[in-house]
Scaffold this motif. Structure first.
Motif, PDB file in Angstrom:
ATOM      1  N   LYS A   1      -8.980   3.705   2.216  1.00  0.00           N
ATOM      2  CA  LYS A   1      -7.850   4.198   1.408  1.00  0.00           C
ATOM      3  C   LYS A   1      -8.237   4.015  -0.047  1.00  0.00           C
ATOM      4  CE  LYS A   1      -3.514   1.826   0.287  1.00  0.00           C
ATOM      5  NZ  LYS A   1      -2.311   1.179   0.868  1.00  0.00           N
TER       6      LYS A   1
ATOM      7  N   ASP B   1      -4.045  -2.112   6.255  1.00  0.00           N
ATOM      8  CA  ASP B   1      -4.655  -2.747   5.074  1.00  0.00           C
ATOM      9  C   ASP B   1      -4.734  -4.248   5.305  1.00  0.00           C
ATOM     10  OD1 ASP B   1      -4.867  -0.398   3.639  1.00  0.00           O
ATOM     11  OD2 ASP B   1      -3.104  -0.739   2.404  1.00  0.00           O
TER      12      ASP B   1
ATOM     13  N   GLU C   1       5.173 -10.226  -6.460  1.00  0.00           N
ATOM     14  CA  GLU C   1       4.132 -10.510  -7.446  1.00  0.00           C
ATOM     15  C   GLU C   1       4.770 -11.115  -8.696  1.00  0.00           C
ATOM     16  OE1 GLU C   1       0.779  -7.347  -6.976  1.00  0.00           O
ATOM     17  OE2 GLU C   1       2.668  -6.264  -6.734  1.00  0.00           O
TER      18      GLU C   1
ATOM     19  N   LYS D   1       5.415  -3.262   5.937  1.00  0.00           N
ATOM     20  CA  LYS D   1       5.077  -4.537   5.297  1.00  0.00           C
ATOM     21  C   LYS D   1       6.276  -5.432   5.545  1.00  0.00           C
ATOM     22  CE  LYS D   1       2.422  -2.585   1.455  1.00  0.00           C
ATOM     23  NZ  LYS D   1       2.458  -2.221   0.020  1.00  0.00           N
TER      24      LYS D   1
ATOM     25  N   SER E   1      -8.216  -1.029   1.339  1.00  0.00           N
ATOM     26  CA  SER E   1      -7.548  -0.352   0.236  1.00  0.00           C
ATOM     27  C   SER E   1      -8.404  -0.601  -0.999  1.00  0.00           C
ATOM     28  CB  SER E   1      -6.156  -0.950   0.062  1.00  0.00           C
ATOM     29  OG  SER E   1      -5.545  -0.462  -1.110  1.00  0.00           O
TER      30      SER E   1
ATOM     31  N   ARG F   1     -12.835 -10.532   0.961  1.00  0.00           N
ATOM     32  CA  ARG F   1     -12.611  -9.430   0.025  1.00  0.00           C
ATOM     33  C   ARG F   1     -11.628  -9.839  -1.076  1.00  0.00           C
ATOM     34  NH1 ARG F   1     -10.050  -4.871   1.018  1.00  0.00           N
ATOM     35  NH2 ARG F   1     -11.265  -3.724  -0.509  1.00  0.00           N
ATOM     36  N   TYR F   2     -10.840 -10.894  -0.818  1.00  0.00           N
ATOM     37  CA  TYR F   2      -9.752 -11.262  -1.732  1.00  0.00           C
ATOM     38  C   TYR F   2      -9.967 -12.615  -2.401  1.00  0.00           C
ATOM     39  CZ  TYR F   2      -7.451  -7.721   1.165  1.00  0.00           C
ATOM     40  OH  TYR F   2      -7.139  -6.581   1.847  1.00  0.00           O
TER      41      TYR F   2
ATOM     42  N   ASP G   1       5.803   4.041   1.806  1.00  0.00           N
ATOM     43  CA  ASP G   1       5.616   2.592   1.659  1.00  0.00           C
ATOM     44  C   ASP G   1       6.817   2.062   0.866  1.00  0.00           C
ATOM     45  OD1 ASP G   1       4.893   0.021   0.857  1.00  0.00           O
ATOM     46  OD2 ASP G   1       2.975   0.558  -0.025  1.00  0.00           O
TER      47      ASP G   1
ATOM     48  N   GLY H   1      -0.675  -4.049   3.249  1.00  0.00           N
ATOM     49  CA  GLY H   1      -1.119  -5.342   2.727  1.00  0.00           C
ATOM     50  C   GLY H   1      -0.631  -5.504   1.308  1.00  0.00           C
ATOM     51  N   MET H   2      -0.508  -6.734   0.855  1.00  0.00           N
ATOM     52  CA  MET H   2      -0.063  -7.029  -0.507  1.00  0.00           C
ATOM     53  C   MET H   2      -0.974  -8.094  -1.123  1.00  0.00           C
ATOM     54  SD  MET H   2       2.739  -5.273  -1.368  1.00  0.00           S
ATOM     55  CE  MET H   2       3.482  -6.279  -2.641  1.00  0.00           C
ATOM     56  N   LEU H   3      -2.261  -8.006  -0.827  1.00  0.00           N
ATOM     57  CA  LEU H   3      -3.229  -8.977  -1.350  1.00  0.00           C
ATOM     58  C   LEU H   3      -2.818 -10.403  -0.980  1.00  0.00           C
ATOM     59  CD1 LEU H   3      -3.595  -7.500  -4.976  1.00  0.00           C
ATOM     60  CD2 LEU H   3      -4.884  -6.829  -2.953  1.00  0.00           C
ATOM     61  N   GLU H   4      -2.329 -10.577   0.244  1.00  0.00           N
ATOM     62  CA  GLU H   4      -1.865 -11.891   0.686  1.00  0.00           C
ATOM     63  C   GLU H   4      -3.021 -12.890   0.785  1.00  0.00           C
ATOM     64  OE1 GLU H   4      -1.092  -9.025   2.228  1.00  0.00           O
ATOM     65  OE2 GLU H   4       1.017  -9.004   2.801  1.00  0.00           O
TER      66      GLU H   4
ATOM     67  N   PHE I   1      -8.025  -5.687  -8.934  1.00  0.00           N
ATOM     68  CA  PHE I   1      -7.371  -4.667  -8.119  1.00  0.00           C
ATOM     69  C   PHE I   1      -6.521  -3.800  -9.029  1.00  0.00           C
ATOM     70  CE2 PHE I   1      -4.239  -3.059  -5.024  1.00  0.00           C
ATOM     71  CZ  PHE I   1      -5.126  -2.542  -4.086  1.00  0.00           C
TER      72      PHE I   1
ATOM     73  N   ASP J   1      -3.380   6.558  -1.729  1.00  0.00           N
ATOM     74  CA  ASP J   1      -2.099   5.891  -2.015  1.00  0.00           C
ATOM     75  C   ASP J   1      -1.786   6.062  -3.497  1.00  0.00           C
ATOM     76  OD1 ASP J   1       0.122   4.261  -2.237  1.00  0.00           O
ATOM     77  OD2 ASP J   1      -0.858   2.424  -1.533  1.00  0.00           O
TER      78      ASP J   1
ATOM     79  N   TYR K   1       5.455  -3.302  -8.474  1.00  0.00           N
ATOM     80  CA  TYR K   1       5.491  -2.700  -7.124  1.00  0.00           C
ATOM     81  C   TYR K   1       6.935  -2.713  -6.630  1.00  0.00           C
ATOM     82  CZ  TYR K   1       5.276  -2.300  -2.070  1.00  0.00           C
ATOM     83  OH  TYR K   1       5.516  -1.919  -0.774  1.00  0.00           O
TER      84      TYR K   1
ATOM     85  N   LYS L   1      -6.823   4.318  -4.053  1.00  0.00           N
ATOM     86  CA  LYS L   1      -5.654   4.447  -4.906  1.00  0.00           C
ATOM     87  C   LYS L   1      -5.859   5.673  -5.788  1.00  0.00           C
ATOM     88  CE  LYS L   1      -3.375   0.666  -3.780  1.00  0.00           C
ATOM     89  NZ  LYS L   1      -1.993   0.672  -3.316  1.00  0.00           N
TER      90      LYS L   1
HETATM   91  O1  OSB Z   1       0.723  -0.055  -2.181  1.00  0.00           O
HETATM   92  O2  OSB Z   1      -0.180  -0.767  -0.439  1.00  0.00           O
HETATM   93  C1  OSB Z   1       0.101  -0.942  -1.620  1.00  0.00           C
HETATM   94  C2  OSB Z   1      -1.473  -4.161  -2.971  1.00  0.00           C
HETATM   95  C3  OSB Z   1      -0.446  -4.645  -3.755  1.00  0.00           C
HETATM   96  C4  OSB Z   1       0.706  -3.897  -3.877  1.00  0.00           C
HETATM   97  C5  OSB Z   1       0.843  -2.689  -3.196  1.00  0.00           C
HETATM   98  C6  OSB Z   1      -0.172  -2.206  -2.386  1.00  0.00           C
HETATM   99  C7  OSB Z   1      -1.358  -2.947  -2.304  1.00  0.00           C
HETATM  100  C8  OSB Z   1      -2.522  -2.510  -1.543  1.00  0.00           C
HETATM  101  C9  OSB Z   1      -3.505  -3.580  -1.153  1.00  0.00           C
HETATM  102  O3  OSB Z   1      -2.788  -1.348  -1.310  1.00  0.00           O
HETATM  103  C10 OSB Z   1      -3.627  -3.767   0.297  1.00  0.00           C
HETATM  104  C11 OSB Z   1      -4.390  -5.015   0.620  1.00  0.00           C
HETATM  105  O4  OSB Z   1      -3.769  -6.109   0.750  1.00  0.00           O
HETATM  106  O5  OSB Z   1      -5.594  -4.919   0.763  1.00  0.00           O
END
Ligand code: OSB
Ligand code: MG
Length: 367
Positions: free
Chosen positions: A161, A315, A50, A262, A135, A321-322, A238, A290-293, A19, A188, A55, A163
Motif C-alpha cells: 500500500k 497493515d 496520536e 481498526k 503501508s 519495521r517500526y 477507513d 494499522g496505526m504504527l502500534e 512515516f 491510501d 488522523y 500513501k
Molecule cells: O491511514 O491507515 C492509515 C498510520 C497512522 C495513521 C493512519 C494510517 C496509518 C498507516 C500505517 O497506514 C499502517 C501501519 O501501522 O503500518
C-alpha cells in the motif's frame, strides 16, 4: 471478573523510519498504554490516538483525560462476566472510541489470560497465521519509493500500500506498475481529495489497484457513494467508519466495497467483531488496518485479524519495521511467505518488557 486497578502510561518511541501521509511526516510515535488488574491477573491495551488530532480528533491528551476522568471510574470496582460487557458499560461517554478501545482491549487481554487461552480463541478467530501487507509512506523521491517497495517485496509481504496525496499519486502508481508489474497494490489517500477530483482519481482506474482507501473527507459517506459510481477502483473506507452504524449506512449507500477495521477507531474488540460480522453478512471483505502500534497494540491486532472475514492482507507488519527494540519479546516477525503467526500463549501471548516500557514512559498514573 472484577476490575481492581487501571494504570496509564504515556509513552514515546522513535520510529525506525519516518512515516509520511497526506497530513504530515512523523519521526516518532506517542501513545497511551493501559494496564488493568483484577483477580490476580493483568491485561494490556494500547490506545491508537496520536499526539496530534490529524488522523482523528482524539489525541493522547484527550485519551488520558477521558480514561482518567470518565471511563476508568465506570469500570474500577465493577465485575464483568465477559469483556463484551465493557463497551456498553462506557456508553454514557459519547465518542472517544480510541480511549474506550485502549481500556476495553486491556480487559479482553485480562479475561483471556485469566482463562489461560489465547485472545484469538476468545474473540472467535479461526486462523493460525494472518496475511501481512505493508503501508509505505510518502518518500523524498519516487526512486526512494521504488527502493522501499523492492525491500518489502523481498521480505515477503503479500501486498503493497502506498500513501498518496495530490502531486504524489498517478505518477507514483505508474512508476510502481512499470517497475513491479502485477503485484497486489493499493493506495491510501487519508482524505486528501474532494469530489471535484473525480476525473483525476479516475486516472487511477487503468492500474488495476486492489482499492483506494479513504479518498474523501474523514466524516463523509455520501460523497464516497457518488465517487464510487464514477470510478472502477473499489473504494475502501477507513477514517469514515467510526461506528458499526455508519458502516451499515455506508454499505447501504454503496459508498465502499471494502472496509478497513481498526479496533481503536470503533471502540475496541466488541465493536470490531460486530463490524466484521456486518461486513461478512453483506459480502464486504475486511482487512485489519494499522496505526504504527507498538508490539502491544500490534499483538491485539494479530489476534483480531484471525477472524474469518479478514480476507485481505492487513497493515500488520514485523516489529522491526517500526521500533527497534519493540516493547515486547519475542518481536513480531513475518515469515518468508508474508504471514505472521498468531501468538499461542494466554491473552495477547507476548511478554511485555517492563524495563522498555518504563524507559519509553513520559507520564504514569495509577487509578
Ligand atoms: O491511514 O491507515 C492509515 C498510520 C497512522 C495513521 C493512519 C494510517 C496509518 C498507516 C500505517 O497506514 C499502517 C501501519 O501501522 O503500518
Ligand atoms: Mg488508512
Amino acid at each position: 471478573m472484577k476490575i481492581e486497578k487501571v494504570e496509564l502510561f504515556l509513552c514515546r518511541l522513535p520510529l525506525v523510519h519516518f512515516f509520511e501521509t497526506s497530513f504530515g511526516r512523523s519521526y516518532d510515535r506517542t501513545f497511551v498504554l493501559v494496564r488493568v488488574e483484577g483477580e490476580g491477573h493483568e491485561g494490556w491495551g494500547e490506545s491508537v490516538a496520536e499526539a496530534n488530532p490529524y488522523y482523528s480528533s482524539e489525541t493522547t491528551d484527550t485519551v488520558w483525560h477521558v480514561i482518567e476522568g470518565f471511563l476508568a471510574p465506570l469500570v474500577i470496582g465493577q465485575t464483568f462476566e465477559h469483556p463484551r460487557e465493557v463497551f456498553p458499560a462506557l456508553r454514557r461517554v459519547r465518542g472517544h472510541n480510541m480511549a474506550k478501545a485502549g481500556l476495553e482491549m486491556a480487559v479482553w487481554d485480562l479475561y483471556a489470560r485469566s482463562l489461560g487461552r489465547p485472545l484469538s480463541a476468545v474473540l472467535g478467530g479461526t486462523r493460525p497465521r494472518i496475511s501481512s501487507g505493508v503501508s509505505i509512506g510518502i518518500q523524498d523521491s519516487l526512486d526512494q519509493l521504488l527502493e522501499k517497495i523492492d525491500q518489502e517485496l523481498s521480505a515477503g509481504y503479500q501486498r503493497i500500500k502506498i500513501k498518496i496525496k495530490p502531486g504524489w499519486d498517478v505518477d507514483a502508481v505508474e512508476r510502481v506498475r512499470t517497475r513491479f508489474g502485477k503485484i497486489p497494490l493499493m493506495v491510501d489517500a487519508n482524505a486528501a481529495y474532494t469530489l471535484q477530483d473525480q476525473p483525476h482519481l479516475a486516472r487511477l482506474d487503468p492500474y488495476d489497484l486492489m482499492m483506494i482507501e479513504q479518498p474523501l473527507d474523514y466524516d463523509d459517506v455520501m460523497d464516497h457513494a457518488t465517487l464510487q459510481k464514477g470510478i472502477t477502483t473499489p473504494i475502501c473506507l477507513d477514517e469514515s467508519i467510526h461506528t458499526v452504524r455508519i458502516a451499515r449506512d455506508a454499505i447501504e449507500a454503496k459508498a465502499c466495497r471494502i472496509i478497513n477495521i481498526k479496533p481503536g477507531r470503533v471502540g475496541g474488540h466488541r465493536a470490531s467483531i460486530e463490524l466484521h460480522d456486518l461486513c461478512a453478512a453483506h459480502d464486504i471483505p475486511v482487512w485489519h488496518g494499522g496505526m504504527l502500534e507498538s508490539g502491544i497494540g500490534r499483538a491485539h491486532n494479530i489476534h483480531l485479524a484471525s477472524l474469518p472475514n479478514f480476507r485481505l492482507p492487513g497493515d500488520i507488519a514485523a516489529s522491526k519495521r517500526y521500533y527497534q527494540p519493540d516493547l515486547i519479546e519475542p518481536a513480531i516477525e513475518v515469515g518468508a511467505d508474508g504471514t505472521i503467526a498468531v501468538p499461542q500463549g494466554p491473552g495477547i501471548g507476548v511478554n511485555i518488557v517492563r524495563d522498555r516500557v518504563n524507559q519509553a514512559t513520559l507520564r504514569h498514573v495509577t487509578l
